[in-house]
Design a protein around this motif. Structure first.
Motif, PDB file in Angstrom:
ATOM      1  N   UNK A 204       0.821  -1.202   0.000  1.00 27.05           N
ATOM      2  CA  UNK A 204       0.000   0.000   0.000  1.00 27.05           C
ATOM      3  C   UNK A 204       0.857   1.256   0.000  1.00 27.05           C
ATOM      4  N   UNK A 205       1.903   1.267   0.812  1.00 22.45           N
ATOM      5  CA  UNK A 205       2.801   2.422   0.885  1.00 22.45           C
ATOM      6  C   UNK A 205       3.503   2.643  -0.455  1.00 22.45           C
ATOM      7  N   UNK A 206       4.042   1.587  -1.047  1.00 26.76           N
ATOM      8  CA  UNK A 206       4.762   1.703  -2.314  1.00 26.76           C
ATOM      9  C   UNK A 206       3.818   2.155  -3.423  1.00 26.76           C
ATOM     10  N   UNK A 207       2.642   1.556  -3.511  1.00 26.41           N
ATOM     11  CA  UNK A 207       1.699   1.936  -4.557  1.00 26.41           C
ATOM     12  C   UNK A 207       1.211   3.367  -4.387  1.00 26.41           C
ATOM     13  N   UNK A 208       0.990   3.784  -3.159  1.00 22.65           N
ATOM     14  CA  UNK A 208       0.566   5.164  -2.906  1.00 22.65           C
ATOM     15  C   UNK A 208       1.667   6.139  -3.288  1.00 22.65           C
TER      16      UNK A 208
END
Length: 55
Positions: A13-17
């Motif tokens: 989630x962090x990387x995609x955001x």
């Protein structure tokens, strides 16, 4: 096992955001962002995202 699943979900989630936000701001796709970072720090083309961040 659940803890690992939660950690990987959070990481994803962090990387995609982050990559989505950078993509909107710069117009670069995630693979172009990685190429740009690799070139700016002199990392080889085989360096992954975490390799570039830890450099």
């Amino acid at each position: 096992m659940i803890l690992i699943e939660v950690a990987l979900g959070f990481y994803t989630t962090i990387i995609l955001t982050a990559t989505s936000g950078i993509s909107v701001a710069t117009g670069l796709h995630p693979y172009e962002q990685l190429d740009y970072l690799q070139g700016s720090i002199g990392a080889p083309q085989t360096a992954g995202f975490l390799d570039v961040l830890s450099h």
